[in-house]
Design an enzyme around this catalytic site. Structure first.
Site, short mmCIF file in Angstrom:
data_model
loop_
_atom_site.label_atom_id
_atom_site.label_comp_id
_atom_site.label_asym_id
_atom_site.label_seq_id
_atom_site.Cartn_x
_atom_site.Cartn_y
_atom_site.Cartn_z
N MET A 47 0.81 -1.21 0.00
CA MET A 47 0.00 0.00 0.00
C MET A 47 0.85 1.26 0.00
O MET A 47 0.36 2.37 -0.25
CB MET A 47 -0.92 0.01 1.21
CG MET A 47 -0.22 0.11 2.54
SD MET A 47 -1.39 -0.06 3.89
CE MET A 47 -0.29 0.07 5.30
N LYS A 48 2.15 1.13 0.26
CA LYS A 48 3.03 2.30 0.29
C LYS A 48 3.20 2.92 -1.10
O LYS A 48 3.64 4.07 -1.20
CB LYS A 48 4.39 1.93 0.88
CG LYS A 48 4.34 1.48 2.33
CD LYS A 48 3.80 2.57 3.26
CE LYS A 48 3.92 2.15 4.73
NZ LYS A 48 3.46 3.21 5.65
#
Length: 345
Positions: A47-48
Site C-alpha cells: 500500500m506504500k
C-alpha cells in the site's frame, strides 16, 4: 498505431484499485462477514505505493522536486521500495535509511531498484544519531537538492489514503461496511481511510492494530508517552517508539495489540487456508480481528474490512522460513508443524 486501451503508460498507472476479497475459512467460526483489502496487488506489492506516488507528485506540483533532485526517506522496506519505484519512472535519485529489522531480501530489492541504502540499528531510540530517523535527517542536510519525505510527520501520507483507499473501500462495499481493522505504524493508512469512511458514516468503527513493544495503544488510551512500553519486537511496519503526527488518534476507536508469534502464524495460516500470500503485518491484522471477535465486537450483521498492507514475498527469510521460525521459538508453543520437504536423489 496501437489501439488497445488496456495498455498503461507506465507502471505507476497500476497503483491503487486493489481488490476486496472475502475470507471464507479463517473466519468461519466468527460471526459476521470479513473482507480483505489486498494491497499486495499494487505494482510495488504494498500500500506504500499510494503514498509514494501522492507525496512525490504533490512535491512536483509545489515545485519542491526539480530535475536532478534526490529523494530521501526512512523506511522498514516497503515505503522505500515504492519511493524507489516512483523515482525510477520520474527520474529522481533515491537514498533510504532502513531499519535493521528489514530482511536482507528487502534490502537487496531496494538496491535492485537503484536506491542507495543505509541500514540503521532497530534498537536505537528516535533521537539517537544512529536511528534511521536521525540518519535520514542528516543525509538530507548533507545532500544538495534533496527532499526528505518524512512519512511519519507528513500529512500527505494520510491524505493519499483519504483520496484513494478510503473511497475504494466505501465503493467496493456499497457503503455497507460496519468495521475497519487496520494496522498503525506511521498511521497514514488508518487515519486517511477512517477520515473518509467516517465522513460517509460516523457509525463505522475503526479498530487499530498495535504491537507489543510499541507505545501507540497506551498513548491512544491515556495520552501518555510511556517509555516503559518500548522494547524490541519483530513485526515490521507496525507500531512505533514515537508518536507520528500522521496519525489522527481521534479517528481510531480502539487499539488491540498482537504478539510477534501470533502474527507470524496467522500470516502462514492465511496462506494455506485462503491462498492469500501476505506479509507479517497482514498476519497481525487478521490476528487482531480474531481477538476483537473474541471480545464481542462483531455480530452476524457485521461487515468487516481488514486492510492487508503487503505481499508475502518480502518475508521469505522471516515468517515463511521454517529455520527463522524455529530460531524465534515460534514452533515451540504452537501446534503448527513445518511442512516436510523431501529431496529425491
Amino acid at each position: 498505431m496501437i489501439q488497445n486501451t488496456g495498455i498503461s503508460e507506465n507502471i505507476l498507472d497500476l497503483v491503487g484499485n486493489t481488490p476486496l476479497i472475502k475470507l471464507n475459512k479463517i473466519t468461519k467460526d466468527v460471526p459476521g462477514n470479513f473482507y480483505v483489502k489486498y494491497e499486495g496487488f499494487n505494482p510495488g506489492h504494498s500500500m506504500k505505493d499510494r503514498i509514494a506516488l501522492h507525496i512525490i507528485e504533490e512535491a512536483e506540483r509545489q515545485g519542491i522536486l526539480k530535475e536532478g533532485s534526490t529523494i530521501i526517506e526512512t523506511t522498514s522496506g516497503n515505503t522505500g521500495f515504492s519511493i524507489a519505484l516512483v523515482s525510477i519512472i520520474k527520474g529522481y535519485k533515491c537514498i533510504l535509511a532502513v531499519n535493521s529489522k528489514a530482511s536482507s531480501g528487502k534490502i537487496n530489492m531496494l538496491k535492485a531498484m537503484g536506491a542507495k541504502v543505509y541500514v540503521c540499528p532497530a534498537h536505537a531510540k528516535a533521537d539517537d544519531p544512529r536511528s534511521y530517523y536521525s540518519v535520514a535527517k542528516r543525509l538530507h542536510e548533507e545532500t544538495a537538492n534533496s527532499v526528505y519525505i518524512n512519512q511519519y510527520f507528513n500529512q500527505l501520507n494520510s491524505e493519499a489514503h483519504y483520496l484513494s483507499t478510503g473511497p475504494e473501500i466505501w465503493n467496493q462495499t456499497n457503503g455497507e461496511l460496519t468495521h475497519i481493522v487496520a494496522a498503525s505504524g506511521t498511521g497514514g493508512t488508518i487515519s486517511g481511510v477512517s477520515k473518509y469512511v467516517k465522513e460517509q458514516n460516523p457509525n463505522v468503527k475503526v479498530l487499530g492494530v498495535d504491537a507489543f513493544g510499541s507505545i501507540l495503544k497506551k498513548f491512544h488510551e491515556t495520552g501518555e508517552f510511556d517509555k516503559d512500553e518500548i522494547y524490541p519486537y519483530r513485526i515490521e511496519g507496525l507500531g512505533k517508539n514515537l508518536i507520528p503526527s500522521a496519525t489522527n488518534f481521534e479517528l481510531i476507536d480502539v487499539f488491540e495489540k498482537v504478539t510477534d508469534e501470533a502474527a507470524a502464524h496467522k500470516a502462514r495460516e492465511l496462506a494455506i487456508t485462503e491462498g492469500l500470500f501476505t506479509g507479517y503485518t497482514s498476519g497481525a491484522v487478521v490476528q487482531a480481528a480474531l481477538q476483537y471477535a473474541e471480545k464481542g465486537y462483531f455480530d452476524e450483521n457485521s461487515k468487516v474490512v481488514l486492510i492487508l498492507p503487503d505481499h508475502g514475498s518480502r518475508y521469505m527469510e522471516k515468517i515463511y522460513s521454517d529455520d527463522w521460525m524455529k530460531e524465534q521459538g515460534f514452533f515451540d508453543s504452537q501446534t503448527e508443524e513445518a511442512p516436510a520437504v523431501e529431496y529425491i536423489k
